[in-house]
Design a protein around this motif. Structure first.
Motif, mmCIF file in Angstrom:
data_model
loop_
_atom_site.group_PDB
_atom_site.id
_atom_site.type_symbol
_atom_site.label_atom_id
_atom_site.label_comp_id
_atom_site.label_asym_id
_atom_site.label_seq_id
_atom_site.Cartn_x
_atom_site.Cartn_y
_atom_site.Cartn_z
ATOM 1 N N ASN A 102 63.973 7.546 12.986
ATOM 2 C CA ASN A 102 65.397 7.804 13.226
ATOM 3 C C ASN A 102 65.757 9.284 13.251
ATOM 4 O O ASN A 102 66.893 9.644 13.553
ATOM 5 N N GLU A 119 69.412 9.729 14.593
ATOM 6 C CA GLU A 119 69.860 8.892 15.693
ATOM 7 C C GLU A 119 71.050 8.063 15.220
ATOM 8 O O GLU A 119 71.070 7.582 14.092
ATOM 9 N N LYS A 120 72.042 7.920 16.048
ATOM 10 C CA LYS A 120 73.235 7.108 15.767
ATOM 11 C C LYS A 120 74.024 7.601 14.557
ATOM 12 O O LYS A 120 74.633 6.816 13.834
ATOM 13 N N SER A 121 74.008 8.899 14.309
ATOM 14 C CA SER A 121 74.780 9.470 13.214
ATOM 15 C C SER A 121 75.413 10.766 13.688
ATOM 16 O O SER A 121 74.719 11.645 14.203
ATOM 17 N N ARG A 122 76.711 10.878 13.523
ATOM 18 C CA ARG A 122 77.419 12.071 13.985
ATOM 19 C C ARG A 122 77.181 13.274 13.088
ATOM 20 O O ARG A 122 77.039 14.384 13.553
ATOM 21 N N HIS A 156 61.824 11.219 20.688
ATOM 22 C CA HIS A 156 63.185 11.333 21.219
ATOM 23 C C HIS A 156 63.307 12.371 22.328
ATOM 24 O O HIS A 156 64.390 12.559 22.875
ATOM 25 N N ASP A 169 69.472 11.342 23.392
ATOM 26 C CA ASP A 169 70.908 11.232 23.126
ATOM 27 C C ASP A 169 71.731 12.277 23.873
ATOM 28 O O ASP A 169 72.933 12.367 23.691
#
Length: 195
Positions: A102, A119-122, A156, A169
């Motif tokens: 992640n 990943e998937k975290s601001r 990534h 992303d």
């Protein structure tokens, strides 16, 4: 395709199926299950390049299935172990377990701390330690030092071009001009090993 496969780790698909090909099924499955391990089983090697477009894990020939299936199963177990690997990080007030898969990248600071971008975290997680410590900790786990301030997870990275690493992303990280050739070579060698 209508079943709930969220508890499934790996799926074996034949290329030649009656209503829909294994490749078409894989494209649909990738949409809902991006981390699902897909193994193609077929009698023809000609389809192998197409299998990699849907991020196939392996390609097994039916005539060699008896010998190659056990090897494939061992590799699947190894991949699953890698996917569940974590590191322990220390913030100012607590200790956390973070899944390595992640981590998008780690950004060094001048204050003996780093920012973990997940990943998937601001918001990043500020962790104690120096970037060089994390580089050593993650050296054989698919991480690449792009420059003085960035350590990126190659899982990534989509591409490295024009002194920039583009992540899945949409993040773009600068690559050191001095290290650019070495960084690009390391990434391409790692990408070849994964495929």
């Amino acid at each position: 395709l209508n079943a709930d496969l969220s508890n499934c780790d790996a799926l074996f698909l034949d290329i030649a199926m009656p209503e829909i090909t294994g490749l078409e099924a894989a494209k649909l499955l990738r949409r809902d299950y991006p981390d699902l391990i897909l193994v193609f089983v077929t009698g023809w090697i000609d389809y192998a390049p197409a299998g990699y477009r849907v991020n196939a894990f392996r390609y097994l020939l039916k005539k060699k299935l008896v010998t190659e299936l056990p090897i494939c199963m061992d590799e699947i177990r190894e991949r699953m172990f890698e996917d569940s690997a974590t590191i322990t990080v220390q913030t100012r007030d607590r200790t956390l377990e973070v899944a390595i898969k992640n981590i998008l990248y780690i950004e060094g600071t001048a204050h003996r701390s780093v920012y973990l971008r997940l990943e998937k975290s601001r918001e990043p997680i500020e962790c104690l330690g120096r970037l060089v410590d994390y580089e050593e900790l993650l050296s054989n786990k698919g991480f690449l030092r792009l420059q003085k301030s960035y350590l990126a997870n190659m899982n990534h990275i989509v591409k490295i071009r024009n002194y920039t690493a583009s992540l899945k992303d949409g993040t773009e990280l600068k690559v050191s001009e001095r290290r650019y050739s070495q960084v690009k070579r390391q990434f391409l060698m790692w990408k070849g090993k994964v495929l």
